[in-house]
Design a protein around this motif. Structure first.
Motif, short mmCIF file in Angstrom:
data_model
loop_
_atom_site.label_atom_id
_atom_site.label_comp_id
_atom_site.label_asym_id
_atom_site.label_seq_id
_atom_site.Cartn_x
_atom_site.Cartn_y
_atom_site.Cartn_z
N ILE A 204 39.54 36.85 51.80
CA ILE A 204 39.48 36.57 50.35
C ILE A 204 37.89 35.99 50.22
O ILE A 204 37.14 36.51 49.28
CB ILE A 204 40.48 35.63 49.71
N PRO A 205 37.63 35.09 51.05
CA PRO A 205 36.13 34.63 51.02
C PRO A 205 35.14 35.59 51.26
O PRO A 205 34.19 35.47 50.42
CB PRO A 205 36.09 33.61 52.21
N GLU A 206 35.42 36.40 52.11
CA GLU A 206 34.48 37.69 52.15
C GLU A 206 34.40 38.58 50.74
O GLU A 206 33.32 39.06 50.36
CB GLU A 206 34.59 38.67 53.30
N LEU A 207 35.51 39.07 50.38
CA LEU A 207 35.67 39.76 49.03
C LEU A 207 35.05 38.70 47.91
O LEU A 207 34.22 39.47 47.01
CB LEU A 207 37.03 39.72 48.77
N ALA A 208 35.22 37.72 47.90
CA ALA A 208 34.45 36.73 47.00
C ALA A 208 33.09 36.76 46.80
O ALA A 208 32.20 36.84 46.08
CB ALA A 208 34.90 35.44 47.07
N ARG A 209 32.49 36.85 48.02
CA ARG A 209 31.11 37.15 48.25
C ARG A 209 30.51 38.26 47.70
O ARG A 209 29.43 38.72 47.30
CB ARG A 209 30.63 36.77 49.71
N VAL A 210 31.35 39.40 48.04
CA VAL A 210 30.94 40.80 47.51
C VAL A 210 30.81 40.69 46.08
O VAL A 210 29.94 41.12 45.37
CB VAL A 210 31.85 42.00 48.24
N VAL A 211 31.95 40.08 45.62
CA VAL A 211 32.27 39.98 44.08
C VAL A 211 31.01 39.30 43.35
O VAL A 211 30.45 39.88 42.44
CB VAL A 211 33.54 39.41 43.51
N ALA A 212 30.82 38.45 43.93
CA ALA A 212 29.57 37.33 43.45
C ALA A 212 28.06 38.02 43.60
O ALA A 212 27.39 38.24 42.72
CB ALA A 212 29.47 35.96 44.29
N ALA A 213 28.17 38.94 44.69
CA ALA A 213 26.60 39.53 44.85
C ALA A 213 26.60 40.67 44.08
O ALA A 213 25.34 40.92 43.34
CB ALA A 213 26.70 40.11 46.41
N LEU A 214 27.65 41.24 44.02
CA LEU A 214 27.66 42.70 42.88
C LEU A 214 27.52 42.30 41.52
O LEU A 214 26.86 42.72 40.71
CB LEU A 214 28.77 43.43 42.92
N SER A 215 28.18 40.96 41.00
CA SER A 215 27.97 40.47 39.71
C SER A 215 26.78 39.95 39.42
O SER A 215 26.41 40.05 37.96
CB SER A 215 29.06 39.48 39.45
N ALA A 216 25.97 39.95 40.45
CA ALA A 216 24.38 39.19 40.10
C ALA A 216 23.54 40.35 40.13
O ALA A 216 22.25 40.17 39.67
CB ALA A 216 24.19 38.47 41.29
N VAL A 217 23.81 41.54 40.32
CA VAL A 217 23.15 42.65 40.18
C VAL A 217 22.55 43.03 38.93
O VAL A 217 23.37 43.05 37.92
CB VAL A 217 23.82 44.02 40.95
N HIS A 218 21.27 43.26 38.50
CA HIS A 218 20.80 43.61 37.09
C HIS A 218 20.41 45.21 37.31
O HIS A 218 19.47 45.49 38.14
CB HIS A 218 19.56 42.80 36.76
N ALA A 235 40.03 44.60 38.51
CA ALA A 235 41.15 44.06 39.24
C ALA A 235 40.86 43.44 40.60
O ALA A 235 39.90 43.90 41.25
CB ALA A 235 42.30 45.12 39.47
N ILE A 236 41.60 42.38 41.00
CA ILE A 236 41.49 41.95 42.37
C ILE A 236 42.95 41.58 42.70
O ILE A 236 43.87 41.08 42.23
CB ILE A 236 40.72 40.43 42.59
N SER A 237 43.21 41.92 44.27
CA SER A 237 44.48 42.16 44.56
C SER A 237 44.51 41.88 46.04
O SER A 237 43.81 42.07 46.71
CB SER A 237 45.34 43.24 44.19
N THR A 238 45.88 41.20 46.41
CA THR A 238 46.34 41.10 48.00
C THR A 238 47.52 41.66 48.08
O THR A 238 48.45 41.92 47.00
CB THR A 238 46.16 39.92 48.25
N PRO A 239 48.05 42.12 49.21
CA PRO A 239 49.18 42.86 49.40
C PRO A 239 50.38 41.65 49.27
O PRO A 239 51.88 42.02 49.42
CB PRO A 239 49.32 43.51 50.80
N THR A 240 50.37 40.42 49.51
CA THR A 240 51.39 39.34 49.43
C THR A 240 50.90 38.26 48.29
O THR A 240 49.64 37.93 48.00
CB THR A 240 51.50 38.77 50.77
N SER A 241 51.93 37.91 47.74
CA SER A 241 51.55 36.85 46.87
C SER A 241 52.28 35.35 47.34
O SER A 241 52.24 34.32 46.38
CB SER A 241 52.27 37.03 45.38
N ALA A 252 39.31 44.68 45.54
CA ALA A 252 38.54 44.79 44.29
C ALA A 252 38.67 46.02 43.76
O ALA A 252 38.22 46.89 44.26
CB ALA A 252 37.27 43.89 44.29
N GLN A 253 38.92 46.22 42.48
CA GLN A 253 38.61 47.35 41.64
C GLN A 253 37.65 47.26 40.78
O GLN A 253 37.34 46.09 40.05
CB GLN A 253 39.86 47.69 41.00
N LEU A 254 36.41 47.99 40.57
CA LEU A 254 35.42 47.72 39.38
C LEU A 254 35.05 49.29 38.65
O LEU A 254 35.35 50.30 39.34
CB LEU A 254 34.14 47.34 40.36
N ASN A 255 34.40 49.31 37.61
CA ASN A 255 33.94 50.26 37.07
C ASN A 255 32.58 49.95 36.71
O ASN A 255 31.97 48.93 36.20
CB ASN A 255 34.69 50.63 35.66
#
Length: 374
Positions: A204-218, A235-241, A252-255
């Motif tokens: 999850i921390p690695e995915l969070a870094r990916v999300v933050a980096a892509l969200s910052a792209v102009h 969407a963001i998901s893991t196989p267990t809750s 993570a899912q993005l469009n």
């Protein structure tokens, strides 16, 4: 013979046709077209989950100019909360209610009714109708294009009857559409107990870094015709809750909706590069739904704008806003423009269209046809 667009729209709505569609709803449309002198070609292709899909090409006349009308008979699922049967076209206080009333069985009915009133003096009129626009279009409009190319048939212009109007009928015509690409980023980890993190690898921390980096792209500032491209995580998901389990992976899912400054493949490469930097070993899957396109000014613009002004007294806005359409495929053939009903209820529970709007749309389509092949 002159057809009633409302009655035909009801008939089409009464045929459940959740995407991908085939069968009964195409039978109903063919029954309306055959008496008007159309030669109708139908075929079904593909397997689940993207098929089977039915397509139709109906043609009348010969030679140039060739005016094509494109549309789809498939609809999205009805959903819960309808006050009546979603697949029973009914009129309530001057409003036609039913799944597909807005997107876009009424527009198809309006066009067929329009052509029934036009004395075609020359040229060709065709309907290019698919049963898979609301899905992935794997066996839809791209296969219609294949069919046309195999027979060396090429329209000179195509009008798509998607609901493009916003506040009133005729206020907006779509002269282009943004591209769309969906992506899924999966970051691997090692599942384990939260009390023993040294025996696990939390993705999850690695995915969070990916999300933050892509969200910052102009991506860009847009153009005169297009708004800026935008990237949105959906969407963001893991196989267990379970609260005491470190997950074995995170996704993570993005469009990205993009203008004609971008290309789908380049955007995929950008996401892959940033993901590899922030979360090495991750997997990126992508599905490009279509590239951005823009139809340059020409005869198609002119006749549509003129017909709308004659019917409504107002000039439409020429726009590229909103979602994509099958124009992203059809632009390979010729200039393409989208124009149809006000779109406030498309895909909603209680989808509907005003009877007067459908009648007026049919009159606008009649004016367009009269200018091109009348």
């Amino acid at each position: 013979m002159s057809l009633d667009p409302i009655a035909l729209a009801q008939q089409l709505i009464n045929c459940p046709s959740i995407t991908p569609a085939r069968g009964e709803v195409f039978d109903a449309l063919e029954s309306a077209l055959k008496p008007l002198g159309f030669e109708v070609h139908r075929w079904v292709m593909g397997e689940a989950p993207d098929g089977p899909t039915e397509n139709m090409v109906a043609m009348r006349g010969s030679g140039a100019p060739h005016f094509g009308f494109a549309g789809h008979l498939d609809v999205v699922p009805a959903g819960e909360g309808w006050t009546g049967d979603a697949f029973e076209g009914r009129i309530e206080d001057g409003i036609l209610v039913g799944r597909g009333a807005n997107d876009m069985k009424s527009a198809i009915a309006a066009f067929v009714a329009a052509i029934s009133r036009v004395e075609q003096s020359g040229g060709t009129v065709s309907l290019l109708i698919t049963g898979d626009e609301e899905g992935y279009a794997t066996y839809g409009t791209p296969r219609i294009i294949d069919w046309l190319n195999e027979r060396q048939i090429r329209p000179d212009m195509i009008l798509i009857g998607e609901p493009t109007s916003v506040d009133r009928l005729g206020d907006t015509v779509k002269i282009g559409r943004r591209g769309s690409v969906n992506m899924w980023i999966e970051v691997p980890g090692v599942q384990g107990h939260v009390a023993y993190p040294d025996r696990a690898t939390n993705p999850i921390p690695e995915l969070a870094r990916v999300v933050a980096a892509l969200s910052a792209v102009h991506l860009d500032d847009g153009t005169r015709q297009f708004p800026p491209s935008n990237l949105e995580f959906t969407a963001i998901s893991t196989p267990t809750s379970a609260s005491n389990v470190i997950p074995g992976s995170a996704t993570a899912q993005l469009n990205i909706r993009f203008n004609n400054l971008q290309r789908g493949a380049d955007l995929v490469k950008m996401v892959e590069k940033i993901t590899a930097r922030e979360a090495p070993g991750s997997e990126v899957r992508a599905r490009i739904s279509g590239e951005a396109f823009l139809t340059p000014p020409g005869q198609l613009y002119d006749v549509i704008v003129e017909a709308i002004e004659e019917e409504t007294g107002a000039k439409p806005e020429l726009s590229t806003s909103g979602g994509t359409s099958d124009g992203r495929f059809l632009i390979q053939l010729c200039p393409v423009v989208d124009f149809g009903l006000p779109n406030a209820t498309m895909h909603k529970v209680g989808e509907c269209a005003a009877v007067e709007d459908i009648l007026a749309l049919s009159r606008i389509y009649e004016r367009i046809l009269s200018k091109v092949v009348g």
